[in-house]
Design an enzyme around this catalytic site. Sequence first.
Site, short mmCIF file in Angstrom:
data_model
loop_
_atom_site.label_atom_id
_atom_site.label_comp_id
_atom_site.label_asym_id
_atom_site.label_seq_id
_atom_site.Cartn_x
_atom_site.Cartn_y
_atom_site.Cartn_z
N PRO A 1 -5.40 -67.97 -6.91
CA PRO A 1 -5.68 -68.27 -8.33
C PRO A 1 -7.06 -67.85 -8.79
CG PRO A 1 -4.53 -70.11 -7.31
CD PRO A 1 -4.82 -69.14 -6.20
N THR B 1 13.48 -55.67 -10.09
CA THR B 1 14.89 -55.23 -10.13
C THR B 1 15.26 -54.43 -8.87
OG1 THR B 1 14.12 -53.46 -11.56
CG2 THR B 1 15.29 -55.25 -12.63
N THR C 1 -9.06 -65.45 -7.71
CA THR C 1 -9.18 -63.99 -7.81
C THR C 1 -8.44 -63.47 -9.04
OG1 THR C 1 -9.37 -63.85 -5.43
CG2 THR C 1 -8.75 -61.83 -6.56
N LEU D 1 -0.05 -54.25 -14.46
CA LEU D 1 -0.67 -54.20 -13.12
C LEU D 1 -0.11 -55.27 -12.18
CD1 LEU D 1 -4.41 -53.49 -14.07
CD2 LEU D 1 -2.62 -51.87 -13.46
N ASP E 1 4.32 -42.96 -17.45
CA ASP E 1 4.27 -42.76 -16.01
C ASP E 1 3.80 -41.33 -15.70
OD1 ASP E 1 4.98 -45.37 -15.34
OD2 ASP E 1 7.10 -44.95 -15.63
N LYS F 1 2.99 -48.27 -22.24
CA LYS F 1 2.76 -49.03 -21.00
C LYS F 1 1.97 -48.17 -20.02
CE LYS F 1 6.01 -49.83 -17.64
NZ LYS F 1 5.40 -49.62 -16.32
O1 C5P Z 1 11.74 -44.12 -16.70
P1 C5P Z 1 12.23 -45.52 -16.87
O2 C5P Z 1 12.75 -45.82 -18.25
O3 C5P Z 1 13.20 -45.93 -15.77
O4 C5P Z 1 10.91 -46.39 -16.68
C1 C5P Z 1 10.92 -47.79 -16.65
C2 C5P Z 1 9.53 -48.29 -16.46
O5 C5P Z 1 9.60 -49.70 -16.27
C3 C5P Z 1 8.81 -47.74 -15.22
O6 C5P Z 1 7.40 -47.68 -15.52
C4 C5P Z 1 9.07 -48.77 -14.16
O7 C5P Z 1 8.06 -48.84 -13.20
C5 C5P Z 1 9.09 -50.06 -14.99
N1 C5P Z 1 9.85 -51.15 -14.41
C6 C5P Z 1 11.20 -51.06 -14.09
N2 C5P Z 1 11.86 -52.13 -13.56
C7 C5P Z 1 11.19 -53.27 -13.34
C8 C5P Z 1 9.84 -53.40 -13.66
C9 C5P Z 1 9.20 -52.30 -14.20
O8 C5P Z 1 11.81 -50.02 -14.30
N3 C5P Z 1 11.85 -54.31 -12.87
#
Ligand code: C5P
Length: 230
Positions: free
Chosen positions: A65, A117, A67, A59, A10, A31
Amino acid sequence: MNNLPIIALDFDSSEAVDTFLDQFDEPLFVKVGMELFYQTGPQLIASIKARGHDIFLDLKLHDIPNTVGKAMEGLSKLNVDLVNVHAAGGTEMMTRALEGLKKHNQNIKIVAVTQLTSTTETMLRNEQNIQSSIEDAVLNYAHLAKTSGLDGVVCSPLESALLTGELGKNFLKVTPGIRPANTHLDDQKRITTPEEAKQLGSTHIVVGRPITKSNNPVASYHKIKESWLS
Ligand code: C5P
């Protein structure tokens, strides 16, 4: 695709990614999300690949569908290892995503985001007009993903046990919300340690800040890797 902990890159520039990755001299699984990809594009993907790392291109596609199918056809040329869509797009969208993806590369895996989440049960009821529990909503989307031929889902590690029971242990459960014991939670609420995630049936864990914001990212990564793989 390896089963190493997936490091969430990130960052907002390729320079920051390079500085971070220069510290490691081993193959990783990383990721790349929207923030980074929208600013650095396919070029960064190619340079991470040239370092020999596996890539989860996060992403979260969600559109009609046709697109999504065409977009996946494009992404399949990028030589990434794992991509995702929103299950809320429906089975036709997921099926077309899979078809598009496999056009140029048979090996890329594809998982579906079930419920973010950040979505609470109140939001589920009042905004999405879904009158079930979050767990049931996640389970429903996971079944749709499997029916559509997808490899698995992104979910909370706390949902992994339920999904393993319902959909089998080979159905991928890619789980963020991971924190080693005694570390900062940041904005994550429903978390587990790497060991707990494994016990609950997660097949892959995604870890960001406990590694990227650590004073010693390599040491923090190795600690997490050991507890995940042990
Ligand atoms: O820094 P951290 O360990 O919280 O990062 C978790 C990564 O997983 C981030 O890139 C966040 O956007 C992603 N993510 C998340 N919860 C989700 C889906 C994706 O924390 N439900």
